[in-house]
Enzyme design. Sequence first.
Site, PDB file in Angstrom:
ATOM      1  N   HIS A  57       1.195  -1.403  -0.089  1.00  0.00           N
ATOM      2  CA  HIS A  57       0.090  -0.068   0.158  1.00  0.00           C
ATOM      3  C   HIS A  57       1.229   1.287   0.244  1.00  0.00           C
ATOM      4  O   HIS A  57       1.367   0.965   1.255  1.00  0.00           O
ATOM      5  CB  HIS A  57      -0.707  -0.268   0.869  1.00  0.00           C
ATOM      6  N   HIS A  60       1.391  10.428  -2.101  1.00  0.00           N
ATOM      7  CA  HIS A  60       0.454  10.939  -1.421  1.00  0.00           C
ATOM      8  C   HIS A  60      -0.500  12.140  -1.774  1.00  0.00           C
ATOM      9  O   HIS A  60       0.186  12.613  -0.700  1.00  0.00           O
ATOM     10  CB  HIS A  60       0.735  10.286   0.305  1.00  0.00           C
TER      11      HIS A  60
END
Length: 623
Positions: A139, A185
Site C-alpha cells: 500500500h 500521497h
Amino acid sequence: MSHNDEKKDRRRKNVMGSYNYYKMFGCFNRKFKINDLGPPRDVIDVFNLYTKGESEMSPDNFLRFLVEFQREEGYTIGDVERVMDRVLNLSRSHLTRYVFTVNDFFQYLLLDDVNGPIKTQVHHDMTAPLQHYFIYTGHNSYLTGNQLSSDSSEVPIIKALERGVRGIELDIWPNNSKDGIHVLHGRTLTTPVTLHKCLKSIKEHAFVKSPYPVIITLEDHLTPTLQAKVAEMVTSTFGDMLYYPKESDKDALPSPDALKHQIILSTKPPKEYLQSKNAGKEHASVDKDSSSDELEDRRSNSDQDDDYDRRCSVSDRYCANEVSTSTRPTQQLSDLLGGYYDDDDIEDEKYEHKTHLEYKHLIAIHASKPKNGTRKALRDEHRKAKRLSLSEQALQRAANLYALDIVRFTQRYILRVFPKGTRVTSTNFRPLTAWMHGAQMVAFNMQGYGRSLWMMHGMFRSNGACGYVRKPDFLLKTGPNGEVFDPKATLPVKKTLKVKVYMGDGWRLDFSQTHFDAFSPPDFYTKIYMAGVPADVAKKRTKVIGDDWTPVWNEEFTFPLRVPELALLEIVVQEYDVDKDDFAGQACLPVSELRPGIRVVPLHNKKGEKFKSVKLLMRFLFV
C-alpha cells in the site's frame, strides 16, 4: 564452511568454558559463567535411536532419520553424503568415511538452509486463474515513512520487490516536470518522486525474487492528456514485459504461471469520452471518477455511496469545480488548474478520445469501488471490473453483515483491502479477517513494522516466498445449492500441532554484551502465538531463563486447529526486565508449510530482517 562461519566458530571456541564480566557501579565486576552449547536431551535420544546406541551415525542411519523422523522426501544416499560432507567440512580433506558424532548431528540440525522450518520451493499449483491466489500486496509502495510527511522514493518499491511483493501501488498526480507526472500521497506534505523513476525501478527489480507477475495498481488523478503520457511511458519502459489484456480475460484472468515475467496494470478505467458542444467546459473539467483510498475510507461506515464520485482528481488546491465557460469565456486551462498545464496540452476532441482508448487498453484488471453500497457491489454478477477495493473498516462491516457475499465474490473477482486513512504512522491491520473471506490483495504498509506486518511476512513465506499463495480449496468451492465457506461457522478440530521449544542461541554473536542488560547476561523467554480463525487463536509462553545467553527451555505446547490452512505460528523472544521487556527476535511461520521434526527457526528483527546468528531449535509434530 564460509569465512564468516569460521570466524563465528572461533569466537565461540574462545569463550567456551569462560566467563562474562559485568562492571557494577564502576568499581567491581560480576562474573557469569558462559554455558557450553550442547545438544538437548531429545536430540541425544534421537541420535541414539537411529544409531542403536552406537557413537557414530552412518549415512544409511542418517537417511533413515531424515525419512522417518523428519518426513523428508526425495533424499538419496548421495544427497545425504553431500550434507554430511558439508557439516564435517570434508571437501578439502583426504578422509572418505562419512560418519556423524552426536555433536556433528547437532550442528546439522542448526543449519537453517537445509533444516529450516518451512518448505523453500514453489510447490502450489500455479495454473489456476489469478483470483485463486493470495497476492503479496503493498500500500502506497513509494513512501519511506509515515503517510503525512515522509519522502516518496523508488527505494521502498525496490525493497518490496526484493522481498517478493507482487502488488505495487502508485498514486499518480500532475506536476510541472518534463513528463508531467509525479508519484506522491496527495493532499499531504509528502515529497514527490517521478513516475519514470518508479517504473524504471519496477522493470529492473520486478523479477529478482520471483518470476511471477507484478501487478501495478494505479491511483489515477490525471487528465486524459496525462493519461496518454502514462500509456506512452508504460509501454516504452516495459516493452514486451507489459501484459496486454485479451478478450478471454473477461471470463477468467490468466494464471500466475501463464503470466510469468509480466507486468500487469490495474486501475479504474477512464470515463468513456462524452461529446459536448461546449469544448471549453469539456477541456476544463477533470476526471471526477478517480477515487482515492482515503475517500473510500472516510465513507466506510456508510453503505450508501451515491456521492462517491463528487470530488476532483487533482489536489484540492488546484481543483476545477464545474467551471462555467459562459461566465468566463476567456479563462485558460492553465489558470483553471493553477499552472499545472500549458495551453498547448489542449487537444481536439478526436485526439482526446484516442488517448482515452490507448490508456484504457493497457488496463488488464479493471478496478472499481462501491458507489452504490458494498453489498450491491459484491452481488453484482455482471460487473465489468475484475477488482473491488474496500477499506479495512468497510471489510469488517461487510464481514459482520454479509460474510458469505464476500466469499462468493472472491471466488470470481479480486478483492483488495487497504488500511484506513487514520493509520498515519504507516501501521497495519490484522490481515486474517480478509484472508478468511478470500480477499486476494491485502494491501500493507511495508515500510512499517509490528505484529500485523510480521503476519504478512509469515503468510508469504509460503510457496517458496514467490508472492502468490494458492487459496485453500474450501474458499474456492461452491456446494450443489450454492453454499460456500462460512467464516462464522463452528468447525471441529481438523488437526493438532505440538510445538516444543528446546533452546535458543546466537544473541552473543549479534548483540553487544550490554545490549539487553548492563549488569548481567539476558533473561530470555519465548512467547508462542497462534493466529488464525477466532477459534484457533491462542497464546503460550515459556518460563524465563535467567542470566544465560544460550537459554534452554525444553517446553512443549499444544494447539488444536480448526482451519490449519490459514493458521500462522508467531514466535517472539523477549528479554525480561522489571520495567519493560526487551525485544530479542521474532519469526512468523505458516502452519500449512511447517516441516515436521526437529527444526532450526531463524529469528528476525522488528522490520522482518533476518538476524545473522539468532535462532531457536524447535520441534513440530502434527497429531
